[in-house]
Design a protein around this motif. Structure first.
Motif, short mmCIF file in Angstrom:
data_model
loop_
_atom_site.label_atom_id
_atom_site.label_comp_id
_atom_site.label_asym_id
_atom_site.label_seq_id
_atom_site.Cartn_x
_atom_site.Cartn_y
_atom_site.Cartn_z
N SER A 183 1.78 2.41 -1.48
CA SER A 183 1.41 1.56 -0.35
C SER A 183 -0.08 1.67 -0.06
O SER A 183 -0.75 0.66 0.18
CB SER A 183 2.23 1.98 0.87
OG SER A 183 1.84 1.23 1.99
N ILE A 184 -0.60 2.87 -0.11
CA ILE A 184 -2.05 3.07 0.09
C ILE A 184 -2.82 2.31 -0.98
O ILE A 184 -3.80 1.61 -0.67
CB ILE A 184 -2.40 4.57 0.07
CG1 ILE A 184 -1.83 5.27 1.31
CG2 ILE A 184 -3.91 4.79 -0.03
CD1 ILE A 184 -1.87 6.79 1.23
N GLN A 220 -1.88 -0.27 -2.75
CA GLN A 220 -1.74 -1.71 -2.56
C GLN A 220 -2.66 -2.21 -1.45
O GLN A 220 -3.32 -3.23 -1.60
CB GLN A 220 -0.27 -2.05 -2.24
CG GLN A 220 0.01 -3.54 -2.26
CD GLN A 220 -0.11 -4.12 -3.65
OE1 GLN A 220 0.31 -3.52 -4.62
NE2 GLN A 220 -0.69 -5.28 -3.75
N ARG A 221 -2.70 -1.48 -0.33
CA ARG A 221 -3.57 -1.89 0.77
C ARG A 221 -5.04 -1.88 0.34
O ARG A 221 -5.80 -2.79 0.67
CB ARG A 221 -3.37 -0.99 1.99
CG ARG A 221 -2.17 -1.40 2.82
CD ARG A 221 -2.08 -0.65 4.14
NE ARG A 221 -0.97 0.30 4.01
CZ ARG A 221 -1.11 1.62 3.96
NH1 ARG A 221 -2.27 2.18 4.10
NH2 ARG A 221 -0.06 2.40 3.81
N ARG A 222 -5.43 -0.85 -0.40
CA ARG A 222 -6.82 -0.76 -0.86
C ARG A 222 -7.13 -1.83 -1.89
O ARG A 222 -8.24 -2.37 -1.91
CB ARG A 222 -7.11 0.64 -1.40
CG ARG A 222 -7.14 1.67 -0.29
CD ARG A 222 -7.46 3.05 -0.77
NE ARG A 222 -7.42 3.99 0.35
CZ ARG A 222 -7.60 5.28 0.24
NH1 ARG A 222 -7.85 5.81 -0.94
NH2 ARG A 222 -7.54 6.06 1.29
N VAL A 229 -5.74 -4.83 -2.05
CA VAL A 229 -5.85 -6.09 -1.31
C VAL A 229 -7.19 -6.15 -0.57
O VAL A 229 -7.86 -7.19 -0.57
CB VAL A 229 -4.66 -6.28 -0.34
CG1 VAL A 229 -4.89 -7.42 0.62
CG2 VAL A 229 -3.37 -6.50 -1.13
N ALA A 230 -7.60 -5.04 0.03
CA ALA A 230 -8.89 -5.01 0.72
C ALA A 230 -10.03 -5.27 -0.27
O ALA A 230 -10.98 -6.01 0.05
CB ALA A 230 -9.09 -3.67 1.42
#
Length: 172
Positions: free
Chosen positions: A107-108, A110-112, A114-115
């Motif tokens: 999850s970390i 994926q968030r990074r 996308v950012a």
């Protein structure tokens, strides 16, 4: 005595030459690695300006720096999960905890990711951004799990709980 001195001189000379050649080779290899831009595929596919390519390179280097530790931790947790699974008597509670850690790390990441994509998108023109996102979509569509399942009778095989209608990537 003269032979011993000559032998030592030759040995010293050979050692210096080996060190010199190794140093020059290492510098050449490092220099060639620095010349390859992480944005190179984008430069070719999107016709980036030099300024855009430099900005994309910067975001790619930042992304690598901020995700390197997470990637390493994710890899370690996956190895730990395999170790837990191959145990003679697998500990289901430890497996669940390990899977939760893997989910959290993914999850970390994926968030990074996308950012980073959003940062890169701001560097591009609207037309380049559209093409960039199309490149990402094409890359994700290369090997869909559902396509592999379709080869086993369209339902993923008799033992597979996945039915075609449940596949999020299925082409309709």
């Amino acid at each position: 005595m003269k032979q011993r001195a000559l032998l030592l001189a030759l040995l010293f000379s050979a050692t210096v030459n080996i060190v010199l050649v190794a140093t020059l080779t290492a510098r050449l290899l490092l220099a060639s690695r620095r010349e390859v831009s992480p944005a190179r595929p984008l430069c070719e596919g999107l016709a980036l300006s030099p300024h855009q390519a430099q900005a994309i390179d910067s975001t790619r280097h930042c992304f690598a720096a901020e995700t390197g530790g997470v990637c390493l931790a994710l890899h370690r947790e996956r190895l730990r999960l395999v170790d837990l699974l191959v145990a003679e008597e697998p500990d289901t509670q430890a497996i669940a905890v390990c899977m939760d850690r893997i989910d959290s790390l993914q999850s970390i990441m994926q968030r990074r990711a996308v950012a980073a994509i959003m940062r890169e998108r701001r560097i591009l023109t609207p037309e380049q951004a559209t093409a960039y996102l199309a490149m990402i979509r094409a890359r994700l569509n290369v090997d869909l799990p559902c396509q592999r399942l379709e080869g086993a009778g369209g339902q993923g095989g008799a033992d597979c709980p996945v039915v075609r209608s449940e596949c999020p990537n299925q082409r309709r």
